[in-house]
Design a protein around this motif. Structure first.
Motif, mmCIF file in Angstrom:
data_model
loop_
_atom_site.group_PDB
_atom_site.id
_atom_site.type_symbol
_atom_site.label_atom_id
_atom_site.label_comp_id
_atom_site.label_asym_id
_atom_site.label_seq_id
_atom_site.Cartn_x
_atom_site.Cartn_y
_atom_site.Cartn_z
ATOM 1 N N ALA A 5 -4.237 -4.240 -14.028
ATOM 2 C CA ALA A 5 -3.227 -5.050 -14.703
ATOM 3 C C ALA A 5 -1.848 -4.396 -14.699
ATOM 4 C CB ALA A 5 -3.666 -5.328 -16.139
ATOM 5 N N HIS A 6 -1.774 -3.123 -14.319
ATOM 6 C CA HIS A 6 -0.493 -2.424 -14.321
ATOM 7 C C HIS A 6 0.284 -2.574 -13.017
ATOM 8 C CE1 HIS A 6 -1.940 0.436 -17.726
ATOM 9 N NE2 HIS A 6 -1.817 -0.813 -18.113
ATOM 10 N N TYR A 7 -0.337 -3.154 -11.997
ATOM 11 C CA TYR A 7 0.359 -3.341 -10.726
ATOM 12 C C TYR A 7 1.234 -4.591 -10.797
ATOM 13 C CZ TYR A 7 -2.257 0.337 -8.453
ATOM 14 O OH TYR A 7 -2.769 1.563 -8.114
ATOM 15 N N PRO A 8 2.538 -4.449 -10.505
ATOM 16 C CA PRO A 8 3.392 -5.639 -10.503
ATOM 17 C C PRO A 8 3.055 -6.537 -9.313
ATOM 18 C CG PRO A 8 4.643 -3.715 -9.798
ATOM 19 C CD PRO A 8 3.279 -3.229 -10.192
ATOM 20 N N VAL A 9 3.270 -7.818 -9.503
ATOM 21 C CA VAL A 9 2.978 -8.799 -8.455
ATOM 22 C C VAL A 9 4.195 -9.694 -8.235
ATOM 23 C CG1 VAL A 9 0.508 -8.816 -8.963
ATOM 24 C CG2 VAL A 9 1.984 -10.497 -10.048
ATOM 25 N N VAL A 10 4.222 -10.303 -7.065
ATOM 26 C CA VAL A 10 5.238 -11.301 -6.734
ATOM 27 C C VAL A 10 4.500 -12.599 -6.459
ATOM 28 C CG1 VAL A 10 7.016 -11.975 -5.073
ATOM 29 C CG2 VAL A 10 6.753 -9.561 -5.722
ATOM 30 N N MET A 11 4.900 -13.650 -7.158
ATOM 31 C CA MET A 11 4.242 -14.949 -6.979
ATOM 32 C C MET A 11 5.253 -15.961 -6.449
ATOM 33 S SD MET A 11 2.516 -17.588 -9.720
ATOM 34 C CE MET A 11 1.527 -16.336 -10.465
ATOM 35 N N ILE A 47 -8.727 -9.263 -6.834
ATOM 36 C CA ILE A 47 -8.420 -8.674 -5.531
ATOM 37 C C ILE A 47 -7.893 -7.255 -5.683
ATOM 38 C CG2 ILE A 47 -6.896 -8.879 -3.519
ATOM 39 C CD1 ILE A 47 -9.324 -10.822 -3.579
ATOM 40 N N ILE A 48 -7.080 -7.011 -6.713
ATOM 41 C CA ILE A 48 -6.598 -5.653 -6.952
ATOM 42 C C ILE A 48 -7.770 -4.722 -7.238
ATOM 43 C CG2 ILE A 48 -5.276 -4.175 -8.531
ATOM 44 C CD1 ILE A 48 -3.307 -6.584 -8.825
ATOM 45 N N GLN A 49 -8.704 -5.146 -8.080
ATOM 46 C CA GLN A 49 -9.885 -4.324 -8.379
ATOM 47 C C GLN A 49 -10.677 -4.032 -7.108
ATOM 48 O OE1 GLN A 49 -11.756 -6.775 -11.364
ATOM 49 N NE2 GLN A 49 -10.923 -5.528 -13.023
ATOM 50 N N GLU A 50 -10.862 -5.052 -6.270
ATOM 51 C CA GLU A 50 -11.601 -4.859 -5.026
ATOM 52 C C GLU A 50 -10.845 -3.930 -4.076
ATOM 53 O OE1 GLU A 50 -12.448 -8.780 -3.537
ATOM 54 O OE2 GLU A 50 -13.898 -9.178 -5.142
ATOM 55 N N TRP A 51 -9.531 -4.064 -3.986
ATOM 56 C CA TRP A 51 -8.718 -3.205 -3.129
ATOM 57 C C TRP A 51 -8.863 -1.759 -3.582
ATOM 58 C CZ3 TRP A 51 -5.192 0.525 -2.507
ATOM 59 C CH2 TRP A 51 -4.434 0.562 -1.340
ATOM 60 N N LEU A 52 -8.736 -1.529 -4.894
ATOM 61 C CA LEU A 52 -8.836 -0.172 -5.426
ATOM 62 C C LEU A 52 -10.229 0.417 -5.198
ATOM 63 C CD1 LEU A 52 -6.877 -0.660 -8.788
ATOM 64 C CD2 LEU A 52 -6.065 0.475 -6.700
ATOM 65 N N ALA A 53 -11.270 -0.365 -5.420
ATOM 66 C CA ALA A 53 -12.641 0.123 -5.224
ATOM 67 C C ALA A 53 -12.883 0.491 -3.766
ATOM 68 C CB ALA A 53 -13.647 -0.934 -5.688
ATOM 69 N N PHE A 54 -12.440 -0.361 -2.845
ATOM 70 C CA PHE A 54 -12.626 -0.086 -1.424
ATOM 71 C C PHE A 54 -11.857 1.161 -1.009
ATOM 72 C CE2 PHE A 54 -11.477 -0.571 3.068
ATOM 73 C CZ PHE A 54 -12.743 -0.649 3.623
ATOM 74 N N ALA A 55 -10.625 1.291 -1.496
ATOM 75 C CA ALA A 55 -9.812 2.472 -1.173
ATOM 76 C C ALA A 55 -10.497 3.733 -1.683
ATOM 77 C CB ALA A 55 -8.421 2.330 -1.776
ATOM 78 N N ARG A 60 -9.230 6.477 0.830
ATOM 79 C CA ARG A 60 -7.829 6.099 1.065
ATOM 80 C C ARG A 60 -6.977 6.503 -0.144
ATOM 81 N NH1 ARG A 60 -5.911 0.050 2.893
ATOM 82 N NH2 ARG A 60 -3.748 0.602 3.263
ATOM 83 N N ILE A 61 -5.754 6.884 0.108
ATOM 84 C CA ILE A 61 -4.842 7.224 -0.981
ATOM 85 C C ILE A 61 -4.504 5.953 -1.755
ATOM 86 C CG2 ILE A 61 -2.512 8.031 -1.531
ATOM 87 C CD1 ILE A 61 -2.745 9.853 0.928
ATOM 88 N N ILE A 62 -4.593 6.044 -3.075
ATOM 89 C CA ILE A 62 -4.307 4.897 -3.928
ATOM 90 C C ILE A 62 -2.938 5.104 -4.575
ATOM 91 C CG2 ILE A 62 -5.016 3.594 -5.962
ATOM 92 C CD1 ILE A 62 -7.912 4.445 -5.317
ATOM 93 N N PRO A 63 -1.980 4.261 -4.221
ATOM 94 C CA PRO A 63 -0.648 4.399 -4.803
ATOM 95 C C PRO A 63 -0.650 4.062 -6.296
ATOM 96 C CG PRO A 63 -0.659 2.734 -3.059
ATOM 97 C CD PRO A 63 -2.062 3.170 -3.274
ATOM 98 N N ALA A 64 0.171 4.776 -7.039
ATOM 99 C CA ALA A 64 0.346 4.465 -8.460
ATOM 100 C C ALA A 64 1.115 3.149 -8.577
ATOM 101 C CB ALA A 64 1.120 5.586 -9.142
ATOM 102 N N PRO A 65 0.867 2.413 -9.659
ATOM 103 C CA PRO A 65 1.638 1.188 -9.868
ATOM 104 C C PRO A 65 3.116 1.508 -10.072
ATOM 105 C CG PRO A 65 -0.223 1.319 -11.397
ATOM 106 C CD PRO A 65 -0.124 2.632 -10.703
ATOM 107 N N SER A 66 3.977 0.703 -9.488
ATOM 108 C CA SER A 66 5.410 0.840 -9.714
ATOM 109 C C SER A 66 5.710 0.484 -11.160
ATOM 110 C CB SER A 66 6.199 -0.107 -8.816
ATOM 111 O OG SER A 66 5.992 0.212 -7.465
ATOM 112 N N GLU A 67 6.717 1.120 -11.715
ATOM 113 C CA GLU A 67 7.111 0.772 -13.077
ATOM 114 C C GLU A 67 7.706 -0.617 -13.106
ATOM 115 O OE1 GLU A 67 9.348 3.644 -15.252
ATOM 116 O OE2 GLU A 67 8.157 5.289 -14.431
#
Length: 73
Positions: A5-11, A47-55, A60-67
């Motif tokens: 939930a901390h990852y910003p998104v663009v819709m 999808i974010i949860q799945e991306w993080l789990a797969f990484a 794979r390096i997991i980037p921190a969420p942008s502020e």
């Protein structure tokens, strides 16, 4: 692992797909969609949860969420 939930998104609305599309700029290739804004956001959290789990599984390096998102001028 980071909170999805901390990852910003663009819709945005896609006329071609007749759906709301959600991109997660911090996570390359992480995209979701939905017929409503609420569904698109809910789908993006999955999808974010799945991306993080797969990484994590593949080392794979997991980037921190942008502020916050930074938009180019």
């Amino acid at each position: 692992m980071y909170n999805p939930a901390h990852y910003p998104v663009v819709m945005y609305w896609s006329e071609e797909d007749q759906a709301y599309l959600v991109e997660v700029p911090d996570l390359p290739g992480c995209l979701a969609d939905g017929p409503t804004q609420a569904e698109a956001i809910a789908n993006s959290r999955v999808i974010i949860q799945e991306w993080l789990a797969f990484a994590q599984e593949t080392g794979r390096i997991i980037p921190a969420p942008s502020e916050r998102l930074r938009m180019a001028a």
